[in-house]
Design a protein around this motif. Sequence first.
Motif, short mmCIF file in Angstrom:
data_model
loop_
_atom_site.label_atom_id
_atom_site.label_comp_id
_atom_site.label_asym_id
_atom_site.label_seq_id
_atom_site.Cartn_x
_atom_site.Cartn_y
_atom_site.Cartn_z
N GLY A 69 39.27 44.21 45.54
CA GLY A 69 40.00 44.76 44.40
C GLY A 69 40.21 46.26 44.51
O GLY A 69 39.78 46.90 45.48
N LYS B 100 36.03 37.13 46.86
CA LYS B 100 36.44 35.73 47.04
C LYS B 100 37.39 35.66 48.23
O LYS B 100 38.33 36.45 48.30
N ALA C 114 33.90 42.63 40.31
CA ALA C 114 34.70 41.41 40.22
C ALA C 114 34.86 41.01 38.76
O ALA C 114 33.90 41.07 37.99
N VAL D 177 42.80 51.86 35.32
CA VAL D 177 42.49 52.39 36.65
C VAL D 177 43.77 52.34 37.49
O VAL D 177 44.43 51.31 37.53
N TYR E 91 39.73 38.91 26.54
CA TYR E 91 39.23 39.70 27.68
C TYR E 91 38.12 40.64 27.20
O TYR E 91 37.03 40.71 27.77
N SER F 76 46.03 42.52 44.78
CA SER F 76 46.43 41.27 44.13
C SER F 76 47.14 41.55 42.80
O SER F 76 47.79 40.69 42.26
N LYS G 252 34.07 40.87 28.15
CA LYS G 252 33.45 42.05 28.76
C LYS G 252 32.29 42.56 27.88
O LYS G 252 31.27 43.01 28.39
N LEU H 275 30.78 46.97 35.52
CA LEU H 275 31.98 47.66 35.03
C LEU H 275 32.44 47.04 33.73
O LEU H 275 32.46 45.82 33.58
N ASP I 172 32.12 33.81 46.04
CA ASP I 172 32.74 33.52 44.75
C ASP I 172 31.63 33.62 43.70
O ASP I 172 30.71 32.79 43.69
N THR J 106 31.45 32.92 40.74
CA THR J 106 31.32 31.84 39.76
C THR J 106 30.54 30.65 40.34
O THR J 106 30.32 29.66 39.65
N1 LIG Z 1 41.93 48.04 36.26
C1 LIG Z 1 41.78 48.54 35.05
O1 LIG Z 1 42.69 49.13 34.49
C2 LIG Z 1 40.46 48.42 34.35
C3 LIG Z 1 40.31 48.96 33.07
C4 LIG Z 1 39.09 48.83 32.43
C5 LIG Z 1 38.04 48.16 33.05
N2 LIG Z 1 38.22 47.64 34.28
C6 LIG Z 1 37.10 46.92 34.90
O2 LIG Z 1 36.83 47.51 36.17
C7 LIG Z 1 36.44 46.51 37.09
C8 LIG Z 1 37.23 46.64 38.38
O3 LIG Z 1 38.60 46.51 38.11
P1 LIG Z 1 39.71 46.50 39.26
O4 LIG Z 1 40.89 47.17 38.72
O5 LIG Z 1 39.12 46.94 40.53
O6 LIG Z 1 40.01 44.94 39.32
P2 LIG Z 1 40.80 44.11 40.42
O7 LIG Z 1 41.60 45.00 41.28
O8 LIG Z 1 41.45 42.97 39.71
O9 LIG Z 1 39.59 43.57 41.31
C9 LIG Z 1 38.78 42.49 40.95
C10 LIG Z 1 38.44 41.77 42.23
O10 LIG Z 1 37.60 40.66 41.92
C11 LIG Z 1 37.96 39.61 42.78
N3 LIG Z 1 37.58 38.32 42.26
C12 LIG Z 1 38.29 37.53 41.41
N4 LIG Z 1 37.61 36.40 41.17
C13 LIG Z 1 36.47 36.47 41.90
C14 LIG Z 1 35.37 35.60 42.09
N5 LIG Z 1 35.31 34.41 41.45
N6 LIG Z 1 34.37 35.99 42.91
C15 LIG Z 1 34.42 37.17 43.54
N7 LIG Z 1 35.44 38.04 43.41
C16 LIG Z 1 36.45 37.69 42.59
C17 LIG Z 1 39.46 39.72 42.87
O11 LIG Z 1 39.91 39.01 44.01
P3 LIG Z 1 41.47 38.83 44.36
O12 LIG Z 1 41.96 40.21 44.67
O13 LIG Z 1 41.44 37.95 45.56
O14 LIG Z 1 42.08 38.23 43.15
C18 LIG Z 1 39.68 41.20 42.93
O15 LIG Z 1 39.71 41.63 44.27
C19 LIG Z 1 36.56 45.18 36.37
O16 LIG Z 1 35.30 44.78 35.92
C20 LIG Z 1 37.45 45.47 35.19
O17 LIG Z 1 37.16 44.64 34.09
C21 LIG Z 1 39.39 47.76 34.95
#
Ligand SMILES: NC(=O)c1ccc[n+]([C@@H]2O[C@H](COP(=O)([O-])OP(=O)(O)OC[C@H]3O[C@@H](n4cnc5c(N)ncnc54)[C@H](OP(=O)(O)O)[C@@H]3O)[C@@H](O)[C@H]2O)c1
Length: 312
Positions: free
Chosen positions: A12, A39, A79, A177, A151, A185, A155, A126, A56, A58
Amino acid sequence: MEKTILITGSNGLLGQKLIYNLLERNKKSPDWKIIATSKGENRILEKNGYTYLSLDITNREEVIATFVKYHPDVLINTAAMTNVDACESDRMEAKRLNVDAVKYLIEGINEAAEKNPMVNTHFIQLSTDFIFDGENGPYAEDAKPNPLSYYAETKLKAEELLESTFLKWAILRTIIVYGIVDGMSRSNVVLWAKDSLERKQKINVVDDQFRSPTLAEDLAEGCVLCAERKATGIFHMSGKDQMSILELVYRVADFWKLNKDLITAVKSETIKQPAKRPARTGFIIEKAKRVLGYDPHSFEEGLAILDEQLKK
Ligand SMILES: NC(=O)c1ccc[n+]([C@@H]2O[C@H](COP(=O)([O-])OP(=O)(O)OC[C@H]3O[C@@H](n4cnc5c(N)ncnc54)[C@H](OP(=O)(O)O)[C@@H]3O)[C@@H](O)[C@H]2O)c1
């Protein structure tokens, strides 16, 4: 002594930035044995300097076996099911990934600790500004949560799970972010605005939601500072500038000299989104600055960093 750090969701946006941040640190002083997990296949272009495991989160058995085998000093759980609207429409999946999986990670740490009580894993989770209702942002760490979407509920539930354990935990909450990594993705608002305006596409942008956008590199640095300083508790980690999404998009247009006439300001209620968003968030980040030395870039500095990466 070298410490083991395990990252979930390493494919991610934050996950990849964390791996690159740790690899850079190890060049100066090889402090970290890095275990990247996500994953499926590894999508990080750099393949050296760390171990990749397909995990994974989950899958309870897989999670527990991984923790018993590697028993990390630090876990950073990035994740999550991060698409807010998808969480609203697929609640079961959102709960599986954002809540149940956090339970499995806790169980994994506890089982590993039974076998070797000498390692006390520091669990860094996170979380999000969306746990607040947006009535009176910017928020400090002790503000009262009131989630508006599923969502956000998941969280917050994950936060509560951690808070109820005897583990060494930290919760890092962040906001929008932005950045770019290999094989993304999902996009983010900065890339979406830049890309749409470059393609001369008209876009509607809300002017009644306020946020503090966070450069992915800054957040990764904040996570590693938290790990290095073994900090526990809740920390707010966002960018330092608060702005409406409309202003954010205008600033993106200004930075890349794109046509602002393509942008139409709209109200949240006019765009049909399954999940309700808080109106005004933003964080008070003084605690992260003071305790961790967190020092984020300004929004325009962040865009300049992103621009350099896009040119490569
Ligand atoms: N992005 C934002 O704006 C934002 C804002 C507030 C809080 N956050 C929090 O910050 C954290 C990181 O966000 P991010 O932007 O880096 O998210 P992201 O880019 O969506 O990354 C999440 C990663 O988790 C992977 N994933 C999905 N299902 C999974 C599973 N079952 N097992 C293992 N890995 C799995 C995804 O894989 P795939 O790439 O293959 O789908 C993805 O690479 C999260 O906890 C999010 O809630 C983010």
